[in-house]
Write an enzyme that holds these catalytic residues in place. Sequence first.
Site, PDB file in Angstrom:
ATOM      1  N   LYS A 254       0.862  -1.186   0.000  1.00  0.00           N
ATOM      2  CA  LYS A 254       0.000   0.000   0.000  1.00  0.00           C
ATOM      3  C   LYS A 254       0.899   1.236   0.000  1.00  0.00           C
ATOM      4  O   LYS A 254       1.703   1.424   0.909  1.00  0.00           O
ATOM      5  CB  LYS A 254      -0.897   0.006   1.229  1.00  0.00           C
ATOM      6  CG  LYS A 254      -1.830   1.201   1.283  1.00  0.00           C
ATOM      7  CD  LYS A 254      -2.751   1.102   2.477  1.00  0.00           C
ATOM      8  CE  LYS A 254      -3.853   2.141   2.424  1.00  0.00           C
ATOM      9  NZ  LYS A 254      -3.378   3.505   2.470  1.00  0.00           N
ATOM     10  N   ARG A 259      -4.621   8.424  -5.304  1.00  0.00           N
ATOM     11  CA  ARG A 259      -5.397   7.516  -6.140  1.00  0.00           C
ATOM     12  C   ARG A 259      -5.685   8.213  -7.458  1.00  0.00           C
ATOM     13  O   ARG A 259      -6.109   9.368  -7.471  1.00  0.00           O
ATOM     14  CB  ARG A 259      -6.724   7.205  -5.425  1.00  0.00           C
ATOM     15  CG  ARG A 259      -7.653   6.244  -6.153  1.00  0.00           C
ATOM     16  CD  ARG A 259      -7.430   4.855  -5.701  1.00  0.00           C
ATOM     17  NE  ARG A 259      -8.356   3.881  -6.189  1.00  0.00           N
ATOM     18  CZ  ARG A 259      -9.173   3.181  -5.411  1.00  0.00           C
ATOM     19  NH1 ARG A 259      -9.243   3.439  -4.121  1.00  0.00           N
ATOM     20  NH2 ARG A 259      -9.933   2.239  -5.908  1.00  0.00           N
TER      21      ARG A 259
HETATM   22  P1  AMP Z   1      -7.120   4.721   2.710  1.00  0.00           P
HETATM   23  O1  AMP Z   1      -6.928   5.983   1.931  1.00  0.00           O
HETATM   24  O2  AMP Z   1      -6.284   4.622   3.940  1.00  0.00           O
HETATM   25  O3  AMP Z   1      -8.580   4.414   2.904  1.00  0.00           O
HETATM   26  O4  AMP Z   1      -6.576   3.511   1.814  1.00  0.00           O
HETATM   27  C1  AMP Z   1      -7.064   3.232   0.543  1.00  0.00           C
HETATM   28  C2  AMP Z   1      -6.231   3.936  -0.496  1.00  0.00           C
HETATM   29  O5  AMP Z   1      -4.950   3.359  -0.578  1.00  0.00           O
HETATM   30  C3  AMP Z   1      -6.751   3.821  -1.896  1.00  0.00           C
HETATM   31  O6  AMP Z   1      -7.754   4.747  -2.158  1.00  0.00           O
HETATM   32  C4  AMP Z   1      -5.509   4.086  -2.736  1.00  0.00           C
HETATM   33  O7  AMP Z   1      -5.389   5.468  -2.994  1.00  0.00           O
HETATM   34  C5  AMP Z   1      -4.369   3.692  -1.821  1.00  0.00           C
HETATM   35  N1  AMP Z   1      -3.572   2.545  -2.298  1.00  0.00           N
HETATM   36  C6  AMP Z   1      -2.233   2.468  -2.232  1.00  0.00           C
HETATM   37  N2  AMP Z   1      -1.774   1.319  -2.717  1.00  0.00           N
HETATM   38  C7  AMP Z   1      -2.861   0.599  -3.113  1.00  0.00           C
HETATM   39  C8  AMP Z   1      -3.031  -0.696  -3.688  1.00  0.00           C
HETATM   40  N3  AMP Z   1      -1.996  -1.502  -3.938  1.00  0.00           N
HETATM   41  N4  AMP Z   1      -4.308  -1.099  -3.943  1.00  0.00           N
HETATM   42  C9  AMP Z   1      -5.360  -0.292  -3.659  1.00  0.00           C
HETATM   43  N5  AMP Z   1      -5.251   0.932  -3.117  1.00  0.00           N
HETATM   44  C10 AMP Z   1      -4.014   1.386  -2.837  1.00  0.00           C
END
Ligand code: AMP
Length: 557
Positions: A254, A259
């Site tokens: 991650k 995004r």
């Molecule tokens: P959060 O913003 O903490 O809710 O985490 C989800 C976000 O992580 C997504 O909206 C993406 O922008 C980000 N992200 C980073 N790496 C990935 C990945 N490998 N797959 C999906 N989302 C990812």
Amino acid sequence: MEFSKITEAFEKLDQTQKTLEKTDILAELFEESGEQLPQVVLMCTGTPFPAWKDLDLGVSSKTLVKIISKATGRSEKEVEKEWKEQGDLGLAAQTMVEKKTQQRLMSQEITVQKTFERMQKVAEMESEGLNSSVNQDKKQKELADLISSSEPREAKYLARIIINNLRLGVGEGTIRDALSEAFFDGKHFEDIQKAYDFSNDFAEVAKACREGLEQVNSLELELYRPVKSMLAKNVDTIEEGFEEVGEPASINYKYDGMRAQIHVKEGEVKVFTRRLDDVTEQFPDVVEAVEENIESDNCILDTEIVGYDPEDGGMIPFQRLSKRIKRKYDIQKLKEEIPVEVRPFDLIYLDEPILQRPYSERWEKLKSVVNEQEEEMKLVDNDITLEAERVQEMQQASLSDGHEGIMMKNLEAEYKPGNRVGYMVKLKPVMETLDLAIVGAKWSEGRRSNWLGRLFLGCYDKENNEYLEVGKMATGLTDEQFQEITEKLKPLITNEEGRKVDVRPEVIVEAEYEEIQESPTYSSGYALRFPRMKQFREDKEKADSLEKIKGLYQDQN
Ligand code: AMP
């Protein structure tokens, strides 16, 4: 259709908190809307533009004060005073229109169509970036004319729509249910939901509802019409992750970036943020990376754009990268200051919509279109596994590389726009860190045999003034850190038995971990699951207490 019809419905909506009643009120309004239905439905969402369109009126509360003043012939001061007294600009607009001394500009009632057209015009001026004062004036005049020709109650809702603050307590689900009630006797709401998920456009969905179920089901994902991003649920442990997404799962790093949904249509690239803003112009380097390294002329990629430091190549936090999102000038310069990499992790369109296909299939297709370059375009680091140990290893590796942790993804699942369904989950170290003393260690074997590898961590038991073990840590350390630790620990060794050494508890480290468990293995009675090194705490002399660990253990259960 007169705008007053909408106003009447809005007033009724304002008077009830009950979702079912709200649904009935909307359904009745939708049934009466005739040809105007798409516009009426959009107004009910609080903005006259579909969610996917990067359009808004760009009017702040301050500007609305000016507009109300222009529309009613009252001074800005008066409007502001009213706003303060009533606490709401909509109510202030209503009162000002009631008091209006000016002649009404138009004698006939305002219609939905006219309101819509005017707002469209203003939004287009805004999107052309017409910032000069002449154009600001023009914009304000258009909206002032609208308010000036409205009835007081209409002015209230127009004002709220203009600043995107309608607050009717009507969510997307309520609109969907009302469409189902109005056109399908309360049935087929799932089809309507799907049509909305794919099109991200309530005007299209409403139009289709009037035409029939077949039309509703024919709405599809389209290029250049961004859909909402699928969202992730949070999980605290790897086990919980597997329960949510099934076994085996796809494990991804991650990244802490931005995004981006990237659309390629006949070879032309557009980049949209998570909020569906078009940022193509701000990211010419992303466009280029896609043009060069994506082998498809018609596709939609779900990606994370990650910024890095041009000096040392390290990842930079999102806050710094976000500078690039807002910037409209000096783009070339900023591109060099904050270079980016594109890390695709999903593909939802490849010559046709594929978001209902299983993730494993989408991933294979993604692999086939991404031509991986060393830096600018690379699939997210990933693996497929059912082993908790392997997930743990990836979690450690991802964190050590400076990323945020990992995502776990269901291999069978479709892509659900806008949903926080458990098809993908994020696992982040969420526990409070602990400062613990190194109380023992073990000499490593093989290549690292002159290093102290496995480290035993201890907390401080105040009552007996002694250190008690809470776990051992072998990961999260770089080779340099192992070396450094060995140097630090060597002079502290008090006892040596085989490969195991005891040391005076003088080196304090901050440890992250997944969970605290009760454990007979360690003298404290507790064990940290998967502890990893965050940093040395040279500023600290004593480790955290046994009481603290007990407390955290109780909190987490
Ligand atoms: P959060 O913003 O903490 O809710 O985490 C989800 C976000 O992580 C997504 O909206 C993406 O922008 C980000 N992200 C980073 N790496 C990935 C990945 N490998 N797959 C999906 N989302 C990812």
